[in-house]
Design a protein around this motif. Structure first.
Motif, PDB file in Angstrom:
ATOM      1  N   UNK A 197      10.353  16.918   2.886  1.00 10.07           N
ATOM      2  CA  UNK A 197      10.567  16.225   1.612  1.00 10.07           C
ATOM      3  C   UNK A 197       9.438  15.213   1.386  1.00 10.07           C
ATOM      4  N   UNK A 198       9.174  14.947   0.108  1.00  8.52           N
ATOM      5  CA  UNK A 198       8.176  13.938  -0.234  1.00  8.52           C
ATOM      6  C   UNK A 198       8.760  12.552   0.016  1.00  8.52           C
ATOM      7  N   UNK A 199       7.967  11.702   0.665  1.00  9.26           N
ATOM      8  CA  UNK A 199       8.378  10.330   0.943  1.00  9.26           C
ATOM      9  C   UNK A 199       7.339   9.380   0.352  1.00  9.26           C
ATOM     10  N   UNK A 200       7.799   8.420  -0.452  1.00  9.88           N
ATOM     11  CA  UNK A 200       6.910   7.409  -1.007  1.00  9.88           C
ATOM     12  C   UNK A 200       6.428   6.496   0.108  1.00  9.88           C
ATOM     13  N   UNK A 201       5.191   6.024  -0.028  1.00 12.67           N
ATOM     14  CA  UNK A 201       4.630   5.146   0.983  1.00 12.67           C
ATOM     15  C   UNK A 201       3.591   4.244   0.327  1.00 12.67           C
ATOM     16  N   UNK A 202       3.436   3.054   0.852  1.00 15.01           N
ATOM     17  CA  UNK A 202       2.459   2.116   0.315  1.00 15.01           C
ATOM     18  C   UNK A 202       1.074   2.423   0.870  1.00 15.01           C
ATOM     19  N   UNK A 203       0.053   2.024   0.123  1.00 11.87           N
ATOM     20  CA  UNK A 203      -1.316   2.068   0.601  1.00 11.87           C
ATOM     21  C   UNK A 203      -1.654   0.737   1.263  1.00 11.87           C
ATOM     22  N   UNK A 204      -2.569   0.749   2.189  1.00  7.01           N
ATOM     23  CA  UNK A 204      -2.968  -0.475   2.877  1.00  7.01           C
ATOM     24  C   UNK A 204      -3.467  -1.498   1.853  1.00  7.01           C
ATOM     25  N   UNK A 205      -2.900  -2.701   1.909  1.00  4.63           N
ATOM     26  CA  UNK A 205      -3.296  -3.760   0.992  1.00  4.63           C
ATOM     27  C   UNK A 205      -2.660  -3.694  -0.372  1.00  4.63           C
ATOM     28  N   UNK A 206      -1.856  -2.649  -0.624  1.00  3.05           N
ATOM     29  CA  UNK A 206      -1.237  -2.473  -1.942  1.00  3.05           C
ATOM     30  C   UNK A 206       0.148  -3.107  -1.994  1.00  3.05           C
ATOM     31  N   UNK A 207       0.974  -2.813  -0.978  1.00  8.41           N
ATOM     32  CA  UNK A 207       2.294  -3.431  -0.889  1.00  8.41           C
ATOM     33  C   UNK A 207       3.383  -2.746  -1.680  1.00  8.41           C
ATOM     34  N   UNK A 208       3.041  -1.758  -2.512  1.00 12.58           N
ATOM     35  CA  UNK A 208       4.043  -1.085  -3.330  1.00 12.58           C
ATOM     36  C   UNK A 208       4.152   0.380  -2.914  1.00 12.58           C
ATOM     37  N   UNK A 209       5.376   0.836  -2.719  1.00 13.51           N
ATOM     38  CA  UNK A 209       5.582   2.230  -2.337  1.00 13.51           C
ATOM     39  C   UNK A 209       5.649   3.113  -3.577  1.00 13.51           C
ATOM     40  N   UNK A 210       4.631   3.020  -4.403  1.00 11.76           N
ATOM     41  CA  UNK A 210       4.607   3.781  -5.648  1.00 11.76           C
ATOM     42  C   UNK A 210       3.308   4.553  -5.837  1.00 11.76           C
TER      43      UNK A 210
END
Length: 403
Positions: free
Chosen positions: A87-100
């Protein structure tokens, strides 16, 4: 809020060829996790052979470790091991802080493999394939059971944190004595909207409760220059209701007599409610629109649901381009519940001024301009219905807007 806790599960590593023996010994199948489990923490003797600690550890490297390194090397902010459940799982990018802005999915079937998609980068997902051979049935079942056990543990910790935050939120909300108005709340004054069931903190920030379908408060949103939530609070599927006329509580003699609006943010919700007099739900952000719409549909099965969309027209113009999140989330929410989208339409000059939502449109055109634009959006929906693009939504309530 119920104090009773669900019974814990102990996940088992059951090879496919031994599934019937495990079932006969009392094992149950978790369709979502695709793993066998025993109820509680005391495992019957007949199932102890399937405990993960009883299984022989494979000599090869855990593919989740390799996939996790791949995700981190490509900018993902990954804590622990990735879930490789297909399944697809949302995850944050380094330094971004948002799981979008990124997501991944991994597979343990055959040779372990996975994909990573950075929404700020190329539209084509990055592909990862394990260097080793395909997993044996026993290796796969061990990893699946371990992942399911870890997932349940995380969910239990999160549920406990959300319960604690809910108690804290209720205490804060109860102790706030003043309702928010444009006179005591800079945000409401800046947005030129009324306060509907919201309070004001000592520092002037607007405080919005996040409630479930029973009215229970789970968290709070504090709105000033920024919008923040209580730490570890629940948000998924929660909303704030604007319904000062108690239309949602009134009995109706026929089906499809109720029309409601769901908006992303409070200012948009307050404006469209004032213009239409329709009950309005605030979902807080685009990522919560689908779950909020589903919660509203479950509570009001025959209601006509309209999604007051944001138009993030600036995002596709970025380099690299991003999807128009406001419209995309609104369309997904409408499709999930058989609703319709009310999207604002801006002139090029208004877009240059940064207008993206219905409140921005009101700020630029005034309340009469907002009412005219909403009428146009309703008329466009009716034209699409007449052309057979959507089923009849029973839109009789929009006539109130012209009174």
């Amino acid at each position: 809020m119920a104090d009773t806790k669900p019974i814990e599960k102990t996940y088992l590593s059951v090879p496919y060829e031994q599934r019937e023996a495990a079932r006969a010994a009392g094992a149950l199948w978790d369709k979502k996790a695709k793993a066998w489990f025993a109820m509680g923490t005391e495992v019957p003797d007949g199932l102890k052979q399937f405990l993960q600690v009883s299984r022989v550890e494979p000599s090869r490297e855990d593919p989740r470790i390799a996939f996790g390194k791949f995700l981190r090397d490509n900018g993902a902010e990954l804590q622990g091991l990735p879930d490789m459940d297909g399944k697809w799982h949302r995850i944050a990018l380094v330094g971004d802080g948002k799981e979008t802005n990124a997501s991944y999915r991994g597979f343990l079937d055959g040779v372990p493999n996975g994909q990573f998609k950075n929404f700020k980068g190329d539209d084509v997902p990055l592909q990862w394939t394990d260097k080793g051979d395909a997993l044996s049935s026993e290796e796969k079942q061990r990893l699946v059971a371990e992942a399911a056990q870890n997932r349940e543990k995380r969910e239990r910790v999160r549920a406990s944190e959300q319960e604690a935050t809910a108690k804290r939120a209720f205490g804060i909300w109860t102790n706030l004595k003043s309702w928010a108005t444009p006179e005591n709340c800079p945000y409401l004054a800046r947005k030129n909207v009324r306060g509907y069931g919201v309070k004001v903190a000592d520092d002037g920030r607007m405080v919005v409760p996040l409630r479930d379908e029973t009215g229970h408060i789970w968290s709070l949103q504090f709105v000033g220059e920024d919008k923040i939530y209580l730490k570890d609070g629940r948000k998924d599927g929660l909303y704030h209701t604007i319904d000062p006329n108690k239309a949602l509580e009134k009995d109706r003699e026929k089906d499809n007599a109720l029309t409601v609006i769901i908006a992303e943010g409070y200012a948009t919700g307050a404006d469209v409610h004032k213009a239409t007099s329709l009950p309005t739900f605030v979902a807080f952000d685009g990522d919560n629109l689908v779950t909020t719409a589903k919660a509203v549909r479950e509570k009001y099965p025959t209601a006509n649901i309209l999604i007051a969309a944001d138009d993030d027209h600036h995002l596709p113009n970025r380099n690299p381009p991003l999807p128009n999140k406001g419209l995309k989330c609104a369309q997904r929410a409408a499709e999930a519940v058989g609703g319709k989208v009310l999207a604002p339409s801006f002139t090029p000059a208004e877009k240059d001024r940064g207008a993206t939502d219905w409140n921005d449109l009101k700020q630029l055109r005034g309340e009469k301009g907002l009412l005219t634009a909403l009428r146009g959006a309703f008329a466009q929906m009716q034209r699409e219905q007449a052309c057979g693009k959507g089923k009849d939504m029973g839109m009789g309530r929009e006539r109130e807007m012209s009174r």
